[in-house]
Enzyme design. Structure first.
Site, short mmCIF file in Angstrom:
data_model
loop_
_atom_site.label_atom_id
_atom_site.label_comp_id
_atom_site.label_asym_id
_atom_site.label_seq_id
_atom_site.Cartn_x
_atom_site.Cartn_y
_atom_site.Cartn_z
CD GLU A 274 2.45 -6.55 4.66
OE1 GLU A 274 2.72 -7.76 4.74
OE2 GLU A 274 1.56 -6.10 3.92
CD GLU A 328 -6.91 -6.72 7.36
OE1 GLU A 328 -7.34 -6.34 6.27
OE2 GLU A 328 -5.70 -6.71 7.65
CE LYS A 331 -5.24 -9.70 4.43
NZ LYS A 331 -3.83 -9.51 4.77
CD GLU A 337 -2.33 -14.99 5.15
OE1 GLU A 337 -2.65 -13.85 4.78
OE2 GLU A 337 -1.15 -15.36 5.33
#
Ligand SMILES: *C1O[C@H](CO)[C@@H](O)[C@H](O)[C@H]1NC(C)=O
Ligand SMILES: *[C@@H]1O[C@H](CO)[C@@H](O)[C@H](O)[C@H]1NC(C)=O
Ligand SMILES: *[C@@H]1O[C@H](CO)[C@@H](O)[C@H](O)[C@H]1NC(C)=O
Ligand SMILES: *[C@@H]1O[C@H](CO)[C@@H](O)[C@H](O)[C@H]1NC(C)=O
Ligand SMILES: *[C@@H]1O[C@H](CO)[C@@H](O)[C@H](O)[C@H]1NC(C)=O
Ligand SMILES: *[C@@H]1O[C@H](CO)[C@@H](O)[C@H](O)[C@H]1NC(C)=O
Ligand SMILES: *[C@@H]1O[C@H](CO)[C@@H](O)[C@H](O)[C@H]1NC(C)=O
Ligand SMILES: *[C@@H]1O[C@H](CO)[C@@H](O)[C@H](O)[C@H]1NC(C)=O
Length: 482
Positions: A274, A328, A331, A337
């Site tokens: 990542e 997203e 999260k 985040e």
């Protein structure tokens, strides 16, 4: 590659073995960029649509997912996409304990899709060594990986690597890169057996590396452009190795290389599992914007496709999965985040990017200028987001008020913030009071998506989100501010 047939007969065998060697290099080599496909978002495009987007818009042939989602694995059938799947942290204990549990996991999660879906990596757990709440499973990590590898071998499967992604916090020292060393609590008990396993099985050290986090945690001490691969003049010379660094990511990777070398494993290859940059975040989060995210990812891709390697590993190809496909929204945690995506949930791009690394900066449309590359100096409050689900706000209000004495005194009947007597009005006061009190100790302004930071003083409004100007500003309720 076309081989000339004009070789002497005697050389033909050699030629063929070279040829096959070349083919296998191409397979284990190949284009170094992939993408993380996480699914913690509401309203994300379906797995089928997502795989389609990955093929037509993102155009990469490697993806990494955070589970063994059958819909995704099914959607990948007969595509050329190679996929890295993940075994959840909670399963590690059982799988380390018995070979049967491991065999059964592989039978249930891998065999229904393999080989038509090109599963090429099984990652056992996610950043296991960063989570002290599961510390008892740390020493079970390598045994679980060994069991999974044995299950695969028993089934005659030899083209699936087994690994585990780890974060930079496995290091106790990372600067200068030559000083890189693993934490004392894991070096002998986990890292040594892990490296031995990775070496024996020719697997990779999967690293989650976020220069953004390092930069944001050390404000003022690291040049932003050095972090974004944008400063061509600034260099850092490691005083021990004499190696010269031109960006922060290389420093981080080489710190891991040093740590591995100290345990006697200098050659295990690193895959970046990542990396990325947030395209937005909370008001008090610096540097999270589209401009930086676009530059980080575009420059990263150019660097990786040039295969320049790092100062300690020049010219080595480093496979890298960008984080992430989507923003997203489910999260938890701080605003960043929820904003690592190259795409919005509906599949449209957050910014233009060519993942093949061929497009020049000058060929992209201009980006919005970054407005938060300097620390935010004003006051910030935490209020209910506009359009929040009101039925969910009530319980969150109770939760905020239950966290400590006095937090909600001002919204009691007859007190200065009682009006407007609405759930949203009271919750905004309570969320703010809670956050101002706990933010220093890690409390976030989030409340499952019901709250957000604002630089506009909510004390100015008698009715949060007034529809007319006359509803705003009665001014007797003062929201505390940091
Ligand atoms: C209540 O507030 C007072 C004053 O701020 C503080 O000293 C005390 O520790 C608080 N008690 C709790 C349970 O939070
Ligand atoms: C998800 O989609 C529904 C229907 O289109 C919409 O009402 C809702 O607001 C969306 N949720 C989010 C978080 O975007
Ligand atoms: C682990 O194994 C036990 C006993 O077989 C079972 O009850 C439990 O559900 C398993 N846990 C997980 C996370 O699979
Ligand atoms: C980073 O580089 C850009 C463009 O080269 C420049 O405009 C900007 O001032 C630099 N920022 C910093 C913090 O050095
Ligand atoms: C590069 O970094 C040096 C040293 O921090 C700084 O003086 C210079 O302005 C930076 N250049 C750019 C384009 O950011
Ligand atoms: C890396 O590649 C460059 C350019 O092809 C070459 O000049 C250099 O010698 C190589 N370095 C090593 C250590 O192989
Ligand atoms: C997709 O979502 C983004 C961000 O919410 C929005 O700006 C864009 O207009 C949407 N695109 C489409 C085609 O709906
Ligand atoms: C609103 O919140 C309630 C209570 O948490 C929940 O049951 C409901 O599904 C939510 N509605 C939407 C549209 O998310």
């Amino acid at each position: 590659m076309i081989l000339s047939k004009a070789y002497f007969f005697g050389l033909q065998l050699l030629t063929f073995s070279l040829y096959f060697h070349f083919i296998s290099l191409q397979i284990s080599g190949g284009f170094p960029i992939g993408i993380n496909y996480g699914q913690l978002g509401s309203n994300l495009s379906s797995p089928l649509q997502s795989i389609n987007l990955i093929q037509t818009l993102i155009k990469v042939s490697r993806i990494k997912i955070y589970d063994t989602n059958p819909q995704i694995l099914h959607a990948l059938t007969n595509t050329k996409i190679q996929v890295s799947v993940m075994l959840p942290n909670q399963a590690i204990q059982n799988i380390s304990a018995t070979q049967e549990a491991s065999d059964s996991w592989v039978k249930t999660n891998i065999l229904p899709f393999y080989p038509l879906t090109r599963i090429r990596t099984i990652l056992v757990g996610n950043e296991v060594l960063s989570d002290s709440s599961i510390e008892p499973t740390w020493t079970m990590l390598v045994p679980a990986m060994q069991n999974i590898k044995r299950s695969l071998r028993a089934l005659g499967i030899h083209n699936i690597k087994v690994g585990t992604p780890l974060a930079m916090d496995v290091l106790k020292a990372s600067f200068p890169p030559s000083s890189g060393a693993f934490r004392d609590d894991i070096a002998e008990t986990v890292m040594r057996p892990l490296l031995q396993f990775l070496k024996k099985t020719k697997s990779f050290f999967f690293l989650d590396a976020y220069p953004y986090l390092t930069w944001a945690d050390n404000l003022g001490s690291i040049d932003l452009n050095y972090t974004l691969f944008m400063n061509q003049t600034f260099t850092y010379k490691d005083p021990n190795s004499g190696l010269v660094y031109r960006n922060l990511l290389d420093q981080m990777v080489d710190a891991i290389v040093s740590a591995m070398a100290k345990l006697g494993y200098p050659r295990i290859r690193i895959t970046i599992a990542e990396t990325g940059w947030p395209n937005a975040g909370d008001v008090d989060q610096i540097g999270a914007n589209i401009y930086n995210a676009a530059h980080y990812n575009r420059n990263l891709i150019r660097k990786l496709t040039s295969r320049e390697g790092t100062p300690m590993r020049p010219n080595q190809t480093m496979f890298t999965y960008i984080f992430s496909l989507y923003n997203e929204d489910q999260k938890p945690g701080r605003g960043t985040e929820r904003h690592w995506g190259l795409l919005y949930p509906n599949g449209s791009r957050v910014f233009e990017i060519d993942l093949n690394g061929r497009k020049l900066d000058s060929e992209y449309e201009p980006l919005p200028e970054p407005v938060n590359n300097e620390e935010f100096k004003g006051k910030i409050w935490c209020v209910v987001v506009h359009g929040a689900n009101v039925s969910a706000v009530g319980p969150a209000l109770d939760h905020a008020c239950a966290q400590g004495n006095g937090t909600c005194d001002a919204i009691k009947s007859g007190r200065e913030c009682y009006e407007p007597n609405t759930i949203v009005g009271h919750a905004s006061y309570a969320f703010n009071a809670y956050w101002q009190r706990f933010r220093k100790s890690g409390g976030t302004c989030y409340f499952d998506g019901l709250a957000e930071q604002t630089a506009v003083d909510p004390s100015e409004f008698s009715n949060l989100y007034p529809t007319t100007i006359s509803e705003a500003g009665h001014g007797s309720c003062n929201y505390p501010a940091a």
